[in-house]
Structures are given as C-alpha cells and as structure tokens.
Motif scaffolding. Structure first.
Motif, PDB file in Angstrom:
ATOM      1  N   TYR A  77       0.900  -1.205  -0.012  1.00  0.00           N
ATOM      2  CA  TYR A  77      -0.096  -0.001  -0.150  1.00  0.00           C
ATOM      3  C   TYR A  77       0.900   1.181  -0.084  1.00  0.00           C
ATOM      4  CZ  TYR A  77      -0.153  -2.714   4.435  1.00  0.00           C
ATOM      5  OH  TYR A  77       0.307  -3.557   5.465  1.00  0.00           O
ATOM      6  N   GLU A  85      -2.748   8.297  -8.713  1.00  0.00           N
ATOM      7  CA  GLU A  85      -4.255   8.526  -8.455  1.00  0.00           C
ATOM      8  C   GLU A  85      -4.347   7.405  -7.296  1.00  0.00           C
ATOM      9  OE1 GLU A  85      -5.977  11.043  -9.401  1.00  0.00           O
ATOM     10  OE2 GLU A  85      -4.236  11.876 -10.270  1.00  0.00           O
ATOM     11  N   SER A  86      -5.486   7.791  -6.592  1.00  0.00           N
ATOM     12  CA  SER A  86      -6.000   6.803  -5.389  1.00  0.00           C
ATOM     13  C   SER A  86      -6.830   5.758  -6.160  1.00  0.00           C
ATOM     14  CB  SER A  86      -6.676   7.745  -4.462  1.00  0.00           C
ATOM     15  OG  SER A  86      -6.235   8.475  -3.737  1.00  0.00           O
ATOM     16  N   ASP A  87      -7.012   4.971  -5.504  1.00  0.00           N
ATOM     17  CA  ASP A  87      -7.855   3.458  -5.749  1.00  0.00           C
ATOM     18  C   ASP A  87      -9.384   4.052  -5.981  1.00  0.00           C
ATOM     19  OD1 ASP A  87      -5.844   1.766  -6.030  1.00  0.00           O
ATOM     20  OD2 ASP A  87      -6.081   0.827  -4.006  1.00  0.00           O
ATOM     21  N   LEU A 105      -8.936   4.680   2.893  1.00  0.00           N
ATOM     22  CA  LEU A 105      -8.954   5.397   1.553  1.00  0.00           C
ATOM     23  C   LEU A 105      -9.960   6.853   1.628  1.00  0.00           C
ATOM     24  CD1 LEU A 105      -8.642   5.269  -1.451  1.00  0.00           C
ATOM     25  CD2 LEU A 105     -10.392   3.896  -1.973  1.00  0.00           C
ATOM     26  N   LYS A 114      -3.075  10.916  -1.419  1.00  0.00           N
ATOM     27  CA  LYS A 114      -3.469   9.673  -2.551  1.00  0.00           C
ATOM     28  C   LYS A 114      -2.985   8.604  -1.942  1.00  0.00           C
ATOM     29  CE  LYS A 114      -4.228  13.065  -5.748  1.00  0.00           C
ATOM     30  NZ  LYS A 114      -5.624  13.169  -6.123  1.00  0.00           N
ATOM     31  N   TYR A 115      -4.080   7.631  -2.119  1.00  0.00           N
ATOM     32  CA  TYR A 115      -3.655   6.134  -1.423  1.00  0.00           C
ATOM     33  C   TYR A 115      -4.127   5.068  -2.374  1.00  0.00           C
ATOM     34  CZ  TYR A 115      -4.989   2.073   1.609  1.00  0.00           C
ATOM     35  OH  TYR A 115      -5.099   0.737   1.837  1.00  0.00           O
ATOM     36  N   ARG A 116      -3.453   3.931  -2.525  1.00  0.00           N
ATOM     37  CA  ARG A 116      -3.718   3.145  -3.095  1.00  0.00           C
ATOM     38  C   ARG A 116      -3.059   1.648  -2.671  1.00  0.00           C
ATOM     39  NH1 ARG A 116      -0.044   3.988  -8.603  1.00  0.00           N
ATOM     40  NH2 ARG A 116       2.194   3.719  -7.689  1.00  0.00           N
ATOM     41  N   ARG A 117      -3.653   0.464  -2.928  1.00  0.00           N
ATOM     42  CA  ARG A 117      -3.339  -0.957  -2.403  1.00  0.00           C
ATOM     43  C   ARG A 117      -3.489  -1.775  -3.395  1.00  0.00           C
ATOM     44  NH1 ARG A 117      -6.566  -4.211   1.922  1.00  0.00           N
ATOM     45  NH2 ARG A 117      -7.849  -5.065  -0.158  1.00  0.00           N
TER      46      ARG A 117
END
Length: 123
Positions: A77, A85-87, A105, A114-117
């Motif tokens: 993550y 870009e975020s999820d 999120l 911005k956050y993604r996994r």
C-alpha cells in the motif's frame, strides 16, 4: 515474514537509513527531519490490518513525508501527496481485508492525499 517492523528511509538530501523497530511499530523520527522523505516499511503478519495504521497516516502528515509505502505478507500500500491516483473505493469494503483499506481510503481522500493498495506478487 519478520515478526517486527523495519523501515528504509530516503531523506530529501538522498541519505538512506535502515531503522529497526518493534513488534508493532518503527520510529523513523530517530533519523531527524523527514520533510520530503520516502519511507517503506513492513507490517508483521500478526499486526497487519492489510492497510496503513492510523499512526502511519498521522506520521506521514506530521513529518511532511512525500511518500510512504507499507507491505505485509499479502498487500503493498502506498500513500503520497500527488505521485499517483487513488484507488476506487472497494465494493466489498466490509470484509476483513478491505475494511481498514476502505476506511483509510476515505480518510486520506478527505485530506487531499493519494492512497492505493495492490496484492503482492506471489510465486
């Protein structure tokens, strides 16, 4: 597979540090000012929530990090100010693996972060 957290810190000046932590946390502030730093760290299997902890997000904000990466035995993550870009919000956010992910999120998107996994590559 470690039973404790470790972190690698790359400070804005390019200096690199390895910081050893405990069973549920690692104190990266021991290397001084973290403004603009990139940090990656692990979450032990017995401590993971398959996302960042609240302490991770608070540390990202308070230390003015540019990038934070966490990983456990199943997911990686990432948190940044503007590197990607975020999820999209997970459809099944109430299941065990997605509940913290969905919560974080929403939390960071309200802050403009911005956050993604994504699932780790498995052999």
């Amino acid at each position: 597979s470690l039973k404790y957290e470790n972190a690698i810190v790359i400070k804005a000046d390019g200096s690199v540090y390895v910081v050893l932590g405990g069973e549920s946390s690692v104190n990266t502030t021991v290397v001084g000012d973290l403004t603009g730093a990139y940090i990656t760290h692990n979450h032990p299997k017995n401590e993971t929530e398959f996302s960042f902890s609240n302490e991770d997000i608070n540390s990202f904000i308070d230390s003015k990090l540019t990038y934070l990466k966490g990983l456990d035995y199943k997911y990686e993550y990432e948190l940044s100010r503007d590197l990607f870009e975020s999820d999209d919000f997970p459809e099944e956010w109430k299941n065990t693996e997605n509940s913290k992910h969905g919560f974080q999120l929403l939390k960071v998107s309200e802050m403009g972060l911005k956050y993604r996994r994504f699932k780790k590559w498995q052999t």
